[in-house]
Design an enzyme around this catalytic site. Sequence first.
Site, PDB file in Angstrom:
ATOM      1  CG  ASP A   1      17.819   7.272 -11.085  1.00  0.00           C
ATOM      2  OD1 ASP A   1      17.729   6.425 -11.994  1.00  0.00           O
ATOM      3  OD2 ASP A   1      18.761   8.067 -10.992  1.00  0.00           O
TER       4      ASP A   1
ATOM      5  CE  LYS B   1      11.991   5.110 -15.552  1.00  0.00           C
ATOM      6  NZ  LYS B   1      12.363   6.167 -16.543  1.00  0.00           N
TER       7      LYS B   1
END
Length: 305
Positions: A248, A181
């Site tokens: 996050d 990611k």
Amino acid sequence: MIVTVTPNPAIDLTYQVAGIVPGGSHRVRPPLLRAGGKGINVARVLHGQGVPVRAVATAGGDTGTELAAGLGGIEHRLVPVGAATRRTIALVDQTDGETSIFNEFGASLLPAEWQALAAAVADELPGAAVLVGSGSLPEGAPADFYPGLVALARHAGIPAVVDASGGGLLSAASAGADLLKPNRAELLEATGERDLAAGARMLLRLGAHRVLVSNGAEGMLGFESGRPGQLSARLPQPLVGNPTGAGDAAVAGAASVLAAGELDLRVLLCRAAAWGSAAVLMPGAGEISPDWQELESDLIVEELS
């Protein structure tokens, strides 16, 4: 249980500033102070959503003591190290909505401390559903740290999610991470490509199974090994707020889906995009707006060639 690993945690200080003037003097209220670092932010989001999680990180010096105190009710395991835990500072300009972030470098760890961190992770994996490794590495970190996490996850029979940059991103891809990611800047810098799709495809060729790319106001892109094209998920209008920790939160969303046994790229992408967007509406990293389900339903999802 999702296990998060933060090799370079921090004490996060977020200041709200009524207009930033370069070179000027600013009077501000006390900052929002939190235990942070990318993996700890992931753990805080998951904890806030009732998802079982355990955070593994290093901690040292007085700031390490602050870190431990700031974890609150999050289950955690801190590996003591000699180097003091670093600090990060976010300045949120309330006038133009821009956020400036200042991240201290993490101090080097001793070889024995790296070994202790890896051993702590291995101890936490029996019974875990997903392993998440996130964030920068201190100077002098072993080049195989993130590949080592992927190998530990594979040995435990669980997915490995990695949110890293530079060489850590490339090495995690080569190790066969289940999900990477990066954000736009991290992807292009690590791969040397000028196009997001080309950069993501490089990570897939190296061995990654899936890649989610945060693309700012344009939303998020999803790529999968063996799948032609790509998926795009975006809101009709970009949100205004504090983007610190949005990536996050996106990782947390994807990890929660994987922990539930769901592997469909569309589901992963939508949950990651919704939680990442919901984080922008909150004052500090590590939490998401309770309106995330509404945001998820508003997402425009497209299949792109």
